[in-house]
Design a protein around this motif. Sequence first.
Motif, mmCIF file in Angstrom:
data_model
loop_
_atom_site.group_PDB
_atom_site.id
_atom_site.type_symbol
_atom_site.label_atom_id
_atom_site.label_comp_id
_atom_site.label_asym_id
_atom_site.label_seq_id
_atom_site.Cartn_x
_atom_site.Cartn_y
_atom_site.Cartn_z
ATOM 1 N N LEU A 228 -0.855 -7.519 -22.127
ATOM 2 C CA LEU A 228 -0.824 -6.335 -21.825
ATOM 3 C C LEU A 228 -0.238 -5.336 -22.924
ATOM 4 N N SER A 229 -0.904 -4.397 -23.670
ATOM 5 C CA SER A 229 -0.187 -3.187 -24.516
ATOM 6 C C SER A 229 0.676 -2.450 -23.652
ATOM 7 N N PRO A 230 1.813 -1.952 -24.367
ATOM 8 C CA PRO A 230 2.519 -1.240 -23.676
ATOM 9 C C PRO A 230 2.071 -0.028 -22.635
ATOM 10 N N LYS A 231 0.834 0.482 -23.432
ATOM 11 C CA LYS A 231 0.335 1.580 -22.457
ATOM 12 C C LYS A 231 -0.436 0.779 -21.238
ATOM 13 N N GLU A 232 -0.997 -0.194 -21.234
ATOM 14 C CA GLU A 232 -1.690 -0.949 -20.405
ATOM 15 C C GLU A 232 -0.601 -1.419 -19.412
ATOM 16 N N ARG A 233 0.344 -1.816 -19.765
ATOM 17 C CA ARG A 233 1.437 -2.132 -18.834
ATOM 18 C C ARG A 233 1.882 -0.861 -17.818
ATOM 19 N N GLU A 234 2.099 0.018 -18.567
ATOM 20 C CA GLU A 234 2.538 1.339 -17.911
ATOM 21 C C GLU A 234 1.510 1.709 -16.742
ATOM 22 N N ARG A 235 0.088 1.600 -17.190
ATOM 23 C CA ARG A 235 -0.773 1.776 -16.280
ATOM 24 C C ARG A 235 -1.048 0.734 -15.230
ATOM 25 N N ALA A 236 -0.788 -0.540 -15.344
ATOM 26 C CA ALA A 236 -0.756 -1.701 -14.513
ATOM 27 C C ALA A 236 0.234 -1.536 -13.206
ATOM 28 N N LEU A 237 1.370 -0.629 -13.496
ATOM 29 C CA LEU A 237 2.361 -0.518 -12.460
ATOM 30 C C LEU A 237 1.852 0.448 -11.444
ATOM 31 N N SER A 238 0.573 1.031 -11.621
ATOM 32 C CA SER A 238 -0.094 1.508 -10.283
ATOM 33 C C SER A 238 -0.352 0.547 -9.271
ATOM 34 N N ILE A 239 -0.290 -0.842 -9.713
ATOM 35 C CA ILE A 239 -0.847 -1.714 -8.630
ATOM 36 C C ILE A 239 0.410 -1.829 -7.718
ATOM 37 N N ASN A 240 1.646 -2.156 -8.149
ATOM 38 C CA ASN A 240 2.694 -2.549 -7.254
ATOM 39 C C ASN A 240 3.317 -1.110 -6.779
ATOM 40 N N ARG A 241 3.203 0.092 -7.409
ATOM 41 C CA ARG A 241 3.680 1.259 -6.772
ATOM 42 C C ARG A 241 2.559 1.512 -5.527
ATOM 43 N N SER A 242 1.374 1.580 -5.729
ATOM 44 C CA SER A 242 0.498 1.897 -4.639
ATOM 45 C C SER A 242 0.429 0.985 -3.365
ATOM 46 N N LEU A 243 0.563 -0.504 -3.744
ATOM 47 C CA LEU A 243 0.578 -1.256 -2.755
ATOM 48 C C LEU A 243 2.065 -1.102 -1.762
ATOM 49 N N SER A 244 3.173 -0.638 -2.734
ATOM 50 C CA SER A 244 4.372 -0.288 -1.982
ATOM 51 C C SER A 244 4.295 0.960 -1.012
ATOM 52 N N ARG A 245 3.429 1.775 -1.617
ATOM 53 C CA ARG A 245 3.276 3.120 -0.742
ATOM 54 C C ARG A 245 2.347 2.622 0.373
ATOM 55 N N ALA A 246 1.434 1.786 0.276
ATOM 56 C CA ALA A 246 0.472 1.428 1.435
ATOM 57 C C ALA A 246 1.448 0.802 2.586
ATOM 58 N N LYS A 247 2.374 -0.293 1.830
ATOM 59 C CA LYS A 247 3.082 -1.212 2.816
ATOM 60 C C LYS A 247 4.118 -0.122 3.739
ATOM 61 N N LEU A 248 4.520 0.947 3.058
ATOM 62 C CA LEU A 248 5.318 1.692 3.558
ATOM 63 C C LEU A 248 4.551 2.759 4.858
ATOM 64 N N ALA A 249 3.303 3.046 4.454
ATOM 65 C CA ALA A 249 2.796 3.895 5.385
ATOM 66 C C ALA A 249 2.383 3.042 6.519
ATOM 67 N N ALA A 250 1.898 1.940 6.346
ATOM 68 C CA ALA A 250 1.582 0.804 7.241
ATOM 69 C C ALA A 250 2.815 0.701 8.309
ATOM 70 N N GLU A 251 3.900 0.576 7.682
ATOM 71 C CA GLU A 251 5.101 0.338 8.518
ATOM 72 C C GLU A 251 5.451 1.448 9.494
ATOM 73 N N ASN A 252 5.056 2.764 8.874
ATOM 74 C CA ASN A 252 5.094 3.902 9.637
ATOM 75 C C ASN A 252 4.157 4.494 10.755
ATOM 76 N N GLY A 253 3.171 3.325 10.808
ATOM 77 C CA GLY A 253 2.313 3.541 11.660
ATOM 78 C C GLY A 253 0.858 3.801 11.429
ATOM 79 N N GLN A 254 0.521 3.659 9.977
ATOM 80 C CA GLN A 254 -0.943 4.004 9.636
ATOM 81 C C GLN A 254 -1.413 2.345 9.619
ATOM 82 N N ASN A 255 -2.452 2.588 10.543
ATOM 83 C CA ASN A 255 -3.038 1.225 10.738
ATOM 84 C C ASN A 255 -4.366 1.065 10.231
ATOM 85 N N SER A 256 -5.028 2.102 9.746
ATOM 86 C CA SER A 256 -6.320 1.917 9.280
ATOM 87 C C SER A 256 -6.503 1.400 8.046
ATOM 88 N N CYS A 257 -7.216 0.254 7.865
ATOM 89 C CA CYS A 257 -7.278 -0.551 6.704
ATOM 90 C C CYS A 257 -7.900 0.450 5.739
#
Lengths: 317, 317
Positions: A228-257
């Motif tokens: 990954l180039s430095p720029k691609e790597r920065e953009r790739a962080l969207s994967i773990n960041r959005s997964l973390s947000r989704a996990k948190l939302a699910a833990e807070n009761g959002q159960n619609s996949c």
Amino acid sequence: MATGLEIITDKDQMRKWSRDMRAKGKTIGLVPTMGYLHEGHISLIKEAQKHTNLIVVSIYVNPGQFSPSEDLSTYPSDFQGDIDKLKVLPVDVVFHPYNLYDYGNIESESKCNDPISSGSGSESGRSGVVSCVEDRKLGHETWVRVERLENGMCGKSRPVFFRGVATVVTKLFNIVEPDVAVFGKKDYQQWRIIRRMVRDLDFAVHVIGSEIVRDADGLAMSSRNVRLSPKERERALSINRSLSRAKLAAENGQNSCRDLKDLVTQALLEAGGIIDYAEIVDQESLEAVEEIRSPVVFCVAARFGAVRLIDNMEINV
Amino acid sequence: MATGLEIITDKDQMRKWSRDMRAKGKTIGLVPTMGYLHEGHISLIKEAQKHTNLIVVSIYVNPGQFSPSEDLSTYPSDFQGDIDKLKVLPVDVVFHPYNLYDYGNIESESKCNDPISSGSGSESGRSGVVSCVEDRKLGHETWVRVERLENGMCGKSRPVFFRGVATVVTKLFNIVEPDVAVFGKKDYQQWRIIRRMVRDLDFAVHVIGSEIVRDADGLAMSSRNVRLSPKERERALSINRSLSRAKLAAENGQNSCRDLKDLVTQALLEAGGIIDYAEIVDQESLEAVEEIRSPVVFCVAARFGAVRLIDNMEINV
């Protein structure tokens, strides 16, 4: 700290080592890798250490899990660097075979990644898929298929992948004869497939899944990250960041996949990722679910530049 | 003569026995059978005895190699009779599992040979074939495929057969952990498939092929022979008689496979047999040949009444 790290390249010599050790009452842990080792691999070794007396790390880039159009020839490797990392760890043997599919009867030289010969498909048998092993015409024709779990997610875009993984792991189990084998849960589908295979084929190997190791910025460690180039790597962080947000939302009761998947796909697309899949599946069956009512795992595969990355998060609500 | 024949039904107990014996320096021979033992099986045991200290005979009618339309439920069995035969032989263990595909999570009871449930195919995965294991919904989904050798001859009319054989033999190898396994060359294609599988998956098992045993009248011994009426049996002798004539003709210089096959098919048809196949193939690749210029094997499958019989003769010119 290990005093003498032994490097074994020969199958028979590897099995003999294991049998000699077992005869002395030792237990053996296997950590299968494709080399270019990083902290993720080190964590697998540390996990194995908890369960057995001795540790074998295999380093083998398996042509059986690459299709001719994939990145076998450009897969990163640094054998001396790997050995330097392993020397300071409690690893007893590095098993580093040259070619696990060479039975002394090679019909022709390697042609994988050669566009002229690729994809001829004449050796594909009934399954209709061809890996670099068939492409090299080595005569190998036996494949282990985990017929349901191999179908979804990574199996859709990489039709030879899990067949190749299950087969090479079978070979490694038969050569190393370990008591325990450790696989990373970053490759979640692979880990489930290996566990199912071990159950279905009655292997005497205890399979352990080891948690994902992330860099400080949260990116799941992978040998492919180096491309990954430095720029691609920065953009790739969207994967773990959005997964973390989704996990948190699910833990807070959002159960619609659907809503949770929208959250992730939108973030990946905004970051310029090309999504292979973003799926919320049952942790055991890997079947897609619509509402989270039991333990699931949110799995993502996406490309940033030329690099295909995978990541996942378990959601235990 | 064995003094104490042990019967083991549990997988873990079987493996423990083998490991205890190996730790004592013993070698173990495995003779896999589906029971209803005859002189052919006895010859396999005697062959195994030449190579190892201890002998395990497995008796297990494998649902994984039967399709729902085949004769699983009517396959002959006589466990007590088998034990009586084995008691006077140098056999140490009979491994007789109840169900090798039961992982403690059975979704429903056996329905194989029940025409209502048969062939639903919902569990067939990509391969498009269904055995009695899928039909019973046991959750088993891992199959070993020997993709080229499994295609011809018996594989054509029995699409789940070799997949099931390779898979159950893998399971037996992983449970019994033998040094040597003996298979009858009556099932020639099966023997070649197991040898290829052992090579391709790096099993530490030496596979030995044992010659066909025939009754006084020349019929190749098979558990299914018991289901032939006296008249059918007389007509079935056309198989071995015509194969012998073809072999002799080939040894005397007749190298046209077309002519040799005509000789056999004509004899079988005249005897009222329904031919599944009559093929002359290379002994290693099992690919059909047109002229005999290297070692071949003449393989036949034909039905007499309701009984499907197979036989073969190697021709080494």
